[in-house]
Design a protein around this motif. Structure first.
Motif, PDB file in Angstrom:
ATOM      1  N   LEU A  54      38.381  35.122  40.197  1.00  0.00           N
ATOM      2  CA  LEU A  54      37.326  35.244  39.195  1.00  0.00           C
ATOM      3  C   LEU A  54      37.855  35.833  37.895  1.00  0.00           C
ATOM      4  CD1 LEU A  54      34.261  36.515  41.268  1.00  0.00           C
ATOM      5  CD2 LEU A  54      34.476  34.327  40.076  1.00  0.00           C
ATOM      6  N   MET A  55      38.712  36.834  38.005  1.00  0.00           N
ATOM      7  CA  MET A  55      39.257  37.449  36.798  1.00  0.00           C
ATOM      8  C   MET A  55      40.204  36.500  36.071  1.00  0.00           C
ATOM      9  SD  MET A  55      37.671  40.217  36.468  1.00  0.00           S
ATOM     10  CE  MET A  55      36.305  39.340  37.258  1.00  0.00           C
ATOM     11  N   GLY A  56      40.824  35.584  36.812  1.00  0.00           N
ATOM     12  CA  GLY A  56      41.622  34.546  36.167  1.00  0.00           C
ATOM     13  C   GLY A  56      40.759  33.638  35.317  1.00  0.00           C
ATOM     14  N   VAL A  57      39.574  33.307  35.822  1.00  0.00           N
ATOM     15  CA  VAL A  57      38.628  32.492  35.054  1.00  0.00           C
ATOM     16  C   VAL A  57      38.131  33.263  33.830  1.00  0.00           C
ATOM     17  CG1 VAL A  57      36.371  31.373  35.112  1.00  0.00           C
ATOM     18  CG2 VAL A  57      37.911  31.186  37.078  1.00  0.00           C
ATOM     19  N   VAL A  58      37.868  34.539  34.026  1.00  0.00           N
ATOM     20  CA  VAL A  58      37.381  35.372  32.923  1.00  0.00           C
ATOM     21  C   VAL A  58      38.356  35.381  31.753  1.00  0.00           C
ATOM     22  CG1 VAL A  58      36.977  37.784  32.255  1.00  0.00           C
ATOM     23  CG2 VAL A  58      35.865  36.842  34.296  1.00  0.00           C
ATOM     24  N   LYS A  59      39.648  35.390  32.052  1.00  0.00           N
ATOM     25  CA  LYS A  59      40.661  35.454  30.993  1.00  0.00           C
ATOM     26  C   LYS A  59      40.599  34.257  30.043  1.00  0.00           C
ATOM     27  CE  LYS A  59      44.076  38.269  33.462  1.00  0.00           C
ATOM     28  NZ  LYS A  59      45.447  38.306  34.036  1.00  0.00           N
ATOM     29  N   VAL A  60      40.170  33.098  30.561  1.00  0.00           N
ATOM     30  CA  VAL A  60      40.179  31.892  29.741  1.00  0.00           C
ATOM     31  C   VAL A  60      38.778  31.491  29.285  1.00  0.00           C
ATOM     32  CG1 VAL A  60      42.274  31.023  30.821  1.00  0.00           C
ATOM     33  CG2 VAL A  60      40.058  30.371  31.774  1.00  0.00           C
ATOM     34  N   ALA A  61      37.737  32.154  29.788  1.00  0.00           N
ATOM     35  CA  ALA A  61      36.369  31.812  29.410  1.00  0.00           C
ATOM     36  C   ALA A  61      36.050  32.377  28.024  1.00  0.00           C
ATOM     37  CB  ALA A  61      35.389  32.357  30.433  1.00  0.00           C
ATOM     38  N   PRO A  62      35.229  31.681  27.225  1.00  0.00           N
ATOM     39  CA  PRO A  62      34.822  32.188  25.898  1.00  0.00           C
ATOM     40  C   PRO A  62      34.085  33.513  26.015  1.00  0.00           C
ATOM     41  CG  PRO A  62      34.243  29.870  26.149  1.00  0.00           C
ATOM     42  CD  PRO A  62      34.664  30.357  27.508  1.00  0.00           C
ATOM     43  N   ARG A  63      34.427  34.462  25.164  1.00  0.00           N
ATOM     44  CA  ARG A  63      33.806  35.782  25.230  1.00  0.00           C
ATOM     45  C   ARG A  63      32.299  35.702  24.991  1.00  0.00           C
ATOM     46  NH1 ARG A  63      36.464  39.694  27.613  1.00  0.00           N
ATOM     47  NH2 ARG A  63      35.612  41.312  26.256  1.00  0.00           N
ATOM     48  N   GLY A  64      31.874  34.774  24.141  1.00  0.00           N
ATOM     49  CA  GLY A  64      30.449  34.646  23.879  1.00  0.00           C
ATOM     50  C   GLY A  64      29.678  34.242  25.122  1.00  0.00           C
ATOM     51  N   LEU A  65      30.243  33.338  25.896  1.00  0.00           N
ATOM     52  CA  LEU A  65      29.608  32.905  27.135  1.00  0.00           C
ATOM     53  C   LEU A  65      29.543  34.046  28.139  1.00  0.00           C
ATOM     54  CD1 LEU A  65      28.478  30.722  29.026  1.00  0.00           C
ATOM     55  CD2 LEU A  65      30.838  30.133  29.628  1.00  0.00           C
ATOM     56  N   LEU A  66      30.644  34.770  28.265  1.00  0.00           N
ATOM     57  CA  LEU A  66      30.669  35.891  29.189  1.00  0.00           C
ATOM     58  C   LEU A  66      29.653  36.947  28.796  1.00  0.00           C
ATOM     59  CD1 LEU A  66      34.507  36.419  29.691  1.00  0.00           C
ATOM     60  CD2 LEU A  66      32.878  35.584  31.396  1.00  0.00           C
ATOM     61  N   GLY A  67      29.541  37.190  27.499  1.00  0.00           N
ATOM     62  CA  GLY A  67      28.601  38.196  27.035  1.00  0.00           C
ATOM     63  C   GLY A  67      27.170  37.849  27.384  1.00  0.00           C
ATOM     64  N   GLY A  68      26.816  36.568  27.248  1.00  0.00           N
ATOM     65  CA  GLY A  68      25.469  36.144  27.570  1.00  0.00           C
ATOM     66  C   GLY A  68      25.150  36.296  29.040  1.00  0.00           C
ATOM     67  N   ILE A  69      26.137  36.011  29.895  1.00  0.00           N
ATOM     68  CA  ILE A  69      25.918  36.104  31.343  1.00  0.00           C
ATOM     69  C   ILE A  69      25.884  37.554  31.793  1.00  0.00           C
ATOM     70  CG2 ILE A  69      26.903  35.593  33.604  1.00  0.00           C
ATOM     71  CD1 ILE A  69      28.078  33.046  32.354  1.00  0.00           C
ATOM     72  N   THR A  70      26.874  38.322  31.387  1.00  0.00           N
ATOM     73  CA  THR A  70      27.000  39.673  31.919  1.00  0.00           C
ATOM     74  C   THR A  70      25.961  40.629  31.356  1.00  0.00           C
ATOM     75  OG1 THR A  70      28.615  40.249  30.213  1.00  0.00           O
ATOM     76  CG2 THR A  70      29.468  39.396  32.299  1.00  0.00           C
ATOM     77  N   SER A  71      25.458  40.371  30.146  1.00  0.00           N
ATOM     78  CA  SER A  71      24.444  41.265  29.598  1.00  0.00           C
ATOM     79  C   SER A  71      23.160  41.192  30.409  1.00  0.00           C
ATOM     80  CB  SER A  71      24.151  40.910  28.138  1.00  0.00           C
ATOM     81  OG  SER A  71      23.589  39.615  28.046  1.00  0.00           O
ATOM     82  N   LYS A  72      22.898  40.035  31.037  1.00  0.00           N
ATOM     83  CA  LYS A  72      21.690  39.875  31.844  1.00  0.00           C
ATOM     84  C   LYS A  72      21.905  40.329  33.283  1.00  0.00           C
ATOM     85  CE  LYS A  72      19.939  35.981  29.119  1.00  0.00           C
ATOM     86  NZ  LYS A  72      19.577  34.551  29.130  1.00  0.00           N
ATOM     87  N   THR A  73      23.033  39.970  33.860  1.00  0.00           N
ATOM     88  CA  THR A  73      23.262  40.274  35.267  1.00  0.00           C
ATOM     89  C   THR A  73      23.907  41.637  35.478  1.00  0.00           C
ATOM     90  OG1 THR A  73      25.408  39.174  35.250  1.00  0.00           O
ATOM     91  CG2 THR A  73      23.500  37.859  35.829  1.00  0.00           C
ATOM     92  N   GLY A  74      24.807  42.026  34.593  1.00  0.00           N
ATOM     93  CA  GLY A  74      25.554  43.259  34.808  1.00  0.00           C
ATOM     94  C   GLY A  74      24.686  44.491  34.839  1.00  0.00           C
ATOM     95  N   ARG A  75      23.725  44.583  33.889  1.00  0.00           N
ATOM     96  CA  ARG A  75      22.884  45.760  33.853  1.00  0.00           C
ATOM     97  C   ARG A  75      21.941  45.809  35.040  1.00  0.00           C
ATOM     98  NH1 ARG A  75      23.931  50.187  30.652  1.00  0.00           N
ATOM     99  NH2 ARG A  75      24.541  49.555  28.573  1.00  0.00           N
TER     100      ARG A  75
END
Length: 257
Positions: free
Chosen positions: A231-252
């Motif tokens: 998963l962290m390998g995928v995170v390294k290449v994924a767009p930061r904007g996309l990650l931000g949208g996902i993690t801001s909703k699920t992470g909190r």
């Protein structure tokens, strides 16, 4: 016999470290806020494994609590050979929903306490030319995840930077980055976990076993599971904007730890 000091020792990953290290024959210095739980844990580990287990009740969100653990780590007559900075917590809510006092408390525990306790431990270890520190971070360190993720990213960067500075000293430093672990962490933070896929959950005892192997290998970063490594390998290449949208909703909501 060597001595390991563990913060946040009475539950979750900290408790798993205590069980494993006691089984391996290490004496223990157990740190947490609840004196009664500490004493019960110390008695159980002593009776089962024959190790000495001292208790130190300390709240690492306070200067007094941090100072008390610093003093124990600085004791040259009873040196600590392994420090596990595990104490931590999560806040439920998005940015500006969490009270500022709670955000600052998180930084106190996750960053200031880790800095001060690592420094206190490493001074003596460097003199003796042996020792180790495991700073428990999170895979949240690698994604946009508010104060929690930012504080864990600090732990990773600090640990790896300090490890580089101490290269050749005989002292090993490692940041441990687990994913979702079955502990009391989410319940204490009031976070729901019903929608987390079963395959994402890790067993604390297995996690600790892999972490100690990585420390022995001299790694400065441990992601102790193939699933999360991928998963962290995928995170390294994924767009930061996309990650931000996902993690801001699920992470909190879920708060991986």
């Amino acid at each position: 016999m060597t001595t390991a000091l563990i913060t946040g020792a009475t539950a979750g990953i900290g408790s798993a470290f205590a069980r494993r290290l006691a089984a391996d024959g290490h004496n223990l210095a157990l740190v947490a806020r609840n004196t009664e739980r500490l004493r019960e844990q110390a008695t159980e580990l002593h009776d089962k494994h024959g190790v000495e287990a001292e208790v130190l009740a300390a709240d690492l969100s306070t200067d007094e609590g941090i100072a008390a653990v610093e003093e124990r780590l600085a004791d040259r007559t009873h040196p600590v050979d392994l420090l596990v900075n595990n104490a931590g917590f999560g806040n439920k809510g998005e940015f500006l929903e969490v009270p500022m006092a709670d955000e600052l408390t998180m930084l106190k525990v996750h960053c200031e306490a880790v800095l001060r306790l690592t420094s206190a431990a490493v001074r003596g270890m460097k003199e003796r030319r042996r020792g180790g520190v495991v700073n428990v971070a999170s895979v949240a360190a690698f994604v946009p995840r508010g104060t929690y993720g930012a504080s864990k990213a600090w732990v990773v960067q600090f640990t790896q930077g300090a490890a580089k500075d101490l290269s050749g000293s005989g002292v090993r430093l490692m940041a441990l980055c687990p994913g979702f672990v079955r502990t009391e962490f989410h319940e204490r933070a009031g976070m729901g976990t019903d929608n987390i896929p079963s395959w994402m959950w890790l067993d604390a005892d297995k996690l600790v076993a892999e972490a100690l192997k990585d420390l022995a290998r001299g790694k400065t970063l441990s992601i102790p599971d193939p699933r999360y490594k991928a998963l962290m390998g995928v995170v390294k290449v994924a767009p930061r904007g996309l990650l931000g949208g996902i993690t801001s909703k699920t992470g909190r909501k879920y708060g991986p730890r």
